[in-house]
Motif scaffolding. Structure first.
Motif, PDB file in Angstrom:
ATOM      1  N   ALA A 333       0.839  -1.207   0.000  1.00 23.37           N
ATOM      2  CA  ALA A 333       0.000   0.000   0.000  1.00 23.37           C
ATOM      3  C   ALA A 333       0.868   1.249   0.000  1.00 23.37           C
ATOM      4  O   ALA A 333       0.485   2.289  -0.554  1.00 23.37           O
ATOM      5  CB  ALA A 333      -0.933  -0.006   1.205  1.00 23.37           C
ATOM      6  N   TRP A 365      -4.076  -6.791  -2.480  1.00 24.17           N
ATOM      7  CA  TRP A 365      -3.856  -5.366  -2.771  1.00 24.17           C
ATOM      8  C   TRP A 365      -3.892  -5.118  -4.287  1.00 24.17           C
ATOM      9  O   TRP A 365      -4.587  -4.224  -4.779  1.00 24.17           O
ATOM     10  CB  TRP A 365      -2.530  -4.886  -2.174  1.00 24.17           C
ATOM     11  CG  TRP A 365      -2.265  -3.454  -2.507  1.00 24.17           C
ATOM     12  CD1 TRP A 365      -1.429  -2.971  -3.472  1.00 24.17           C
ATOM     13  CD2 TRP A 365      -2.894  -2.304  -1.924  1.00 24.17           C
ATOM     14  NE1 TRP A 365      -1.486  -1.606  -3.519  1.00 24.17           N
ATOM     15  CE2 TRP A 365      -2.382  -1.167  -2.580  1.00 24.17           C
ATOM     16  CE3 TRP A 365      -3.846  -2.123  -0.909  1.00 24.17           C
ATOM     17  CZ2 TRP A 365      -2.780   0.132  -2.254  1.00 24.17           C
ATOM     18  CZ3 TRP A 365      -4.240  -0.824  -0.590  1.00 24.17           C
ATOM     19  CH2 TRP A 365      -3.713   0.280  -1.258  1.00 24.17           C
ATOM     20  N   HIS A 369      -6.741  -3.090  -6.396  1.00 23.68           N
ATOM     21  CA  HIS A 369      -6.319  -1.744  -6.785  1.00 23.68           C
ATOM     22  C   HIS A 369      -5.702  -1.672  -8.170  1.00 23.68           C
ATOM     23  O   HIS A 369      -4.880  -0.786  -8.424  1.00 23.68           O
ATOM     24  CB  HIS A 369      -5.363  -1.163  -5.741  1.00 23.68           C
ATOM     25  CG  HIS A 369      -6.013  -0.973  -4.416  1.00 23.68           C
ATOM     26  ND1 HIS A 369      -5.966  -1.930  -3.438  1.00 23.68           N
ATOM     27  CD2 HIS A 369      -6.780   0.030  -3.945  1.00 23.68           C
ATOM     28  CE1 HIS A 369      -6.659  -1.502  -2.389  1.00 23.68           C
ATOM     29  NE2 HIS A 369      -7.169  -0.325  -2.671  1.00 23.68           N
TER      30      HIS A 369
END
Ligand SMILES: C[S@@+](CC[C@H](N)C(=O)[O-])C[C@H]1O[C@@H](n2cnc3c(N)ncnc32)[C@H](O)[C@@H]1O
Length: 446
Positions: A333, A365, A369
């Motif tokens: 992140a 993640w 994303h």
């Protein structure tokens, strides 16, 4: 009816578009194309050139074999054929109403056969004739082809064959309704812009049947066609495998397969977790450049992450195609924030080669994303044979990490079975799981 093609049109769309789409019947349409043929490429260059090649690229990403027969339906002057030839297809058949257009297609030298006729006209396509792939660009449009031709083409696909067509907004709904009634499924859809910012869609539809190319982890075995005894010798001298003088941890099968995957899948961004020395990052950057993908400064197309910056060769940091990020892959992140991921051009190739990480968290993640349909994810070093062959490795922790990674990957793939599938075309290029990566070459399916 005037023979002159108007020079320009209102509202951004070229005037020839209305003129050609307004042909009242097939005889007149043929006459107009014959009349227009010599000027076609020049007239459409600004608006249309690039679209047939884009659609050809989509077919190239979904159809493995380059030798199987592919029909270019409504080939015109052969713009899609040029794209197909660039993607490696060699068994191309052009079909078109207009002899004038086809004569220009012949000059391209990319088709093995040219056939004059209408798609759904009896006898033009043999009753038993089946194609592994069919492309139709600019053909499903007003005054041209519709549901009858689409049904006809779908019926001439071999089991598991792929049809790619382009469609503007006005005809899209009718075509997808027709496809929904046929025995197959839409595999992929892309969107681009033409004619002064109008949307255009490329739809890839696969006929039912045939051996599946993309399979769930539950359909795969934990074994390889390569004898276990080959695992050690093919990786023994891993430190001597170099690119531009920099060590890369790749075996012979990965070295042979990855360039093909990157070219065929038209990869535009590589994300590598675990740089190590960085030979592989350099190699990816050079391979992307060979495919015309170059970046500079902050736009470098290879992003590679390493927690131990001392291991990374200076040549890697100095390569304009590589962005070196320093940090822990357990903190994606921070290293790959959503805003950064949102800017990276697709398709991506993500390679996990860090081993010492919470794999499900890292995959979650990326899954949430940025990874999207058509991207590739490779989780490396997932061969049991290689773990066994390297059981004398001094740092036993590494072996435990890799064992855990294999188990975690399997669990994660079962949870995400509909979205991530093993691409057997690349995974099994040299035999079943013939690689130090078993069941780890994954395509994002939706
Ligand atoms: C806009 S052009 C597209 C040519 C080429 N595919 C491209 O993208 O540049 C449409 C082509 O489809 C052909 N065509 C239209 N209807 C057809 C049909 N029913 N059967 C075969 N060809 C057809 C026309 O003759 C013309 O060459």
């Amino acid at each position: 009816m005037s023979d002159a093609t108007p020079e320009s049109g209102a509202g951004g769309a070229p005037a020839w578009l209305d003129w050609i789409c307004a042909a009242p019947d097939r005889v007149e349409l043929t006459r107009r194309y014959d009349h227009w043929a010599a000027r076609y490429d020049g007239d459409v260059a600004a608006d249309w050139d690039g679209i047939p090649q884009w659609a050809a690229g989509l077919l190239g990403r979904l159809l493995g074999s380059r030798d199987a027969p592919v029909l270019d339906a409504g080939a015109g002057t052969g713009l899609a054929g040029v794209g197909l030839a660039a993607a490696g297809f060699r068994n191309l058949i052009a079909l078109d109403l207009s002899p004038g257009m086809l004569a220009l297609a012949a000059d391209r030298g990319v088709y093995r056969e040219l056939r004059v006729g209408a798609i759904a006209e009896p006898g033009v396509l043999g009753a038993e004739e089946r194609f592994a792939g069919i492309i139709a660009t600019g053909v499903f449009a007003a005054g041209h082809c519709g549901s009858a031709e689409l049904t006809c083409l779908a019926g001439h696909l071999a089991p598991g064959g792929v049809l790619v067509l382009t469609a503007r907004e006005a005809v899209l709904a009718a075509l997808t309704t027709t496809l929904a009634g046929l025995d197959g499924e839409i595999l992929d859809r892309l969107e681009s812009r033409v004619y002064g910012d109008q949307p255009i869609h490329a739809i890839a539809w696969q006929a039912a049947g045939g051996p599946p190319r993309w399979v769930p982890i539950t359909a795969r075995e934990q074994r390889s066609d390569i004898p276990a005894a080959a695992a050690r010798p093919t990786t023994e001298r891993w430190a001597d495998v170099r690119w531009r003088g920099v060590t890369m941890d790749k075996g012979p099968f990965e070295l042979a397969m990855l360039p093909q995957l990157m070219a065929e899948q038209q990869i535009r961004t590589v994300i590598e977790l675990g740089t190590a020395h960085g030979g592989a990052a350099l190699w990816y950057a050079d391979l992307l450049a060979l495919n015309g993908v170059v970046g500079q400064g902050d736009g470098a197309p290879v992003l590679t992450i390493e927690r131990d910056p001392g291991s990374v060769d200076p040549a890697v940091r100095n390569h304009p195609g590589v962005r070196c990020l320093t940090g822990d892959c357990n903190r994606l992140a921070d290293l790959l924030p959503a805003a950064l991921l949102a800017e990276l051009p697709h398709p991506w190739l993500v390679l996990e080669d860090a081993h010492d990480l919470d794999l499900p968290a890292a995959l979650d993640w990326l899954d949430q994303h940025g990874l999207r349909r058509g991207d590739y994810l490779i989780v490396e070093d997932t061969s049991i044979d290689h773990i066994d062959a390297w059981s004398d490795w001094p740092d036993q922790q590494v072996l435990d990490q890799v064992r855990r990674k294999i188990a975690d990957l399997r669990t994660w793939l079962i949870e995400h079975e509909a979205r991530y599938r093993i691409d057997t075309w690349y995974q099994d290029l040299f035999g079943y799981n013939a690689s130090k990566t078993w069941n780890g070459v994954l395509r994002v399916m939706r």
